[in-house]
Write an enzyme that holds these catalytic residues in place. Sequence first.
Site, PDB file in Angstrom:
ATOM      1  N   ASP A 293      40.438  34.697  32.719  1.00 11.06           N
ATOM      2  CA  ASP A 293      40.771  35.646  33.790  1.00 11.06           C
ATOM      3  C   ASP A 293      39.904  36.881  33.582  1.00 11.06           C
ATOM      4  O   ASP A 293      40.307  37.854  32.947  1.00 11.06           O
ATOM      5  CB  ASP A 293      42.252  35.996  33.743  1.00 11.06           C
ATOM      6  N   VAL A 294      38.693  36.823  34.132  1.00 14.85           N
ATOM      7  CA  VAL A 294      37.697  37.870  33.892  1.00 14.85           C
ATOM      8  C   VAL A 294      37.360  38.660  35.158  1.00 14.85           C
ATOM      9  O   VAL A 294      36.764  39.713  35.093  1.00 14.85           O
ATOM     10  CB  VAL A 294      36.417  37.273  33.274  1.00 14.85           C
ATOM     11  N   LYS A 295      37.688  38.094  36.318  1.00 10.17           N
ATOM     12  CA  LYS A 295      37.496  38.755  37.615  1.00 10.17           C
ATOM     13  C   LYS A 295      36.104  39.387  37.754  1.00 10.17           C
ATOM     14  O   LYS A 295      35.951  40.536  38.172  1.00 10.17           O
ATOM     15  CB  LYS A 295      38.587  39.798  37.869  1.00 10.17           C
ATOM     16  N   ARG A 296      35.106  38.608  37.420  1.00  6.49           N
ATOM     17  CA  ARG A 296      33.737  39.105  37.488  1.00  6.49           C
ATOM     18  C   ARG A 296      33.194  38.982  38.910  1.00  6.49           C
ATOM     19  O   ARG A 296      33.590  38.100  39.667  1.00  6.49           O
ATOM     20  CB  ARG A 296      32.838  38.346  36.522  1.00  6.49           C
TER      21      ARG A 296
END
Length: 328
Positions: free
Chosen positions: A103-106
């Site tokens: 869950d890095v939401k890049r």
Amino acid sequence: MINKLIAKIRKTNAPIVVGLDPMLNYVPEHIRKAAFGQFGETLEGAAEAIWQYNKGIVDAVCDLVPAVKPQIAMYEQFGIPGLAAFRKTVDYCKEKDLVVIGDVKRGDIGSTSEAYAVGHLGKVQVGSRMLEGFGEEFATVNPYLGSDGVKPFLKVCAEEKKGIFVLVKTSNPSSGELQDRLVKAAWKTGEDRNGETEERPLYEVVGRYVAAWGEQCMPAEGAYSYVGAVVGATYPEQGRLLRRIMPKAFILVPGYGAQGGKGADLVHFFNEDGLGAIINSSRGIIAAYQQEQYARFGEYGYADASRAAVLAMKDDIAAALEQRSKAF
């Protein structure tokens, strides 16, 4: 990798992902005390505490669930030692044959987006060698910068047979400030009247992009693409619409439990085959021992409390899906 996720869901009969989002105040005192005794009240000590905490939970639930979702910010707050704990957590979960969703939401453009995609899902060239950065099997992606920010991830997904979950309708209360805004969008589909431009909620526009990106990124076998979507459990009606718009996208559904979502709210995120969605719970599982219904386990039994919370969640979702199937 999407087919591995589906196989694991079928094997466990649990469309559940455990969010490994540790905060120090979730970590039992005896674990913190041991870590601080070894490393002091330092970033290294904090990172050791969350790593040991994660390990206990993973050992307790790895046979019950198909996947985990570590949220990188919870590790980044502890600097470089925290990122090392993130990587150790990813590696350990993979050793346990769990699918890891980073869950890095890049989301960026050009070479920056390429670097994000390579760092989390692909391999980077170092001299004559190709090496993994973090090694997750899926990553969450912010599409706000448009296709330029997503295409590098699609390229890596195709090369590595890995996947992404694109933020479409998030579970937080203020998501509607932007995601519910009506925007003009023209689509070359039979739904548009005479090719006219129509106003649609922004989340619907993004959902249609997800469906289109997914068509470009399908595995050789299987009904679901490498491109999935994030749609919050707290918005079941939007989930019903988005399920129709994105029939080949797996939906990652946050917001179960602590944010108010429950099994009965989730049935419309699934396709008629009983697949197509995986439900996330984070603190409702990893900090279960702090909840009244699991207080009997105590701090030393925190991992057992997490296991009990997973079993309860599994039963809740199964009952809701069974009720749905009887309605058809």
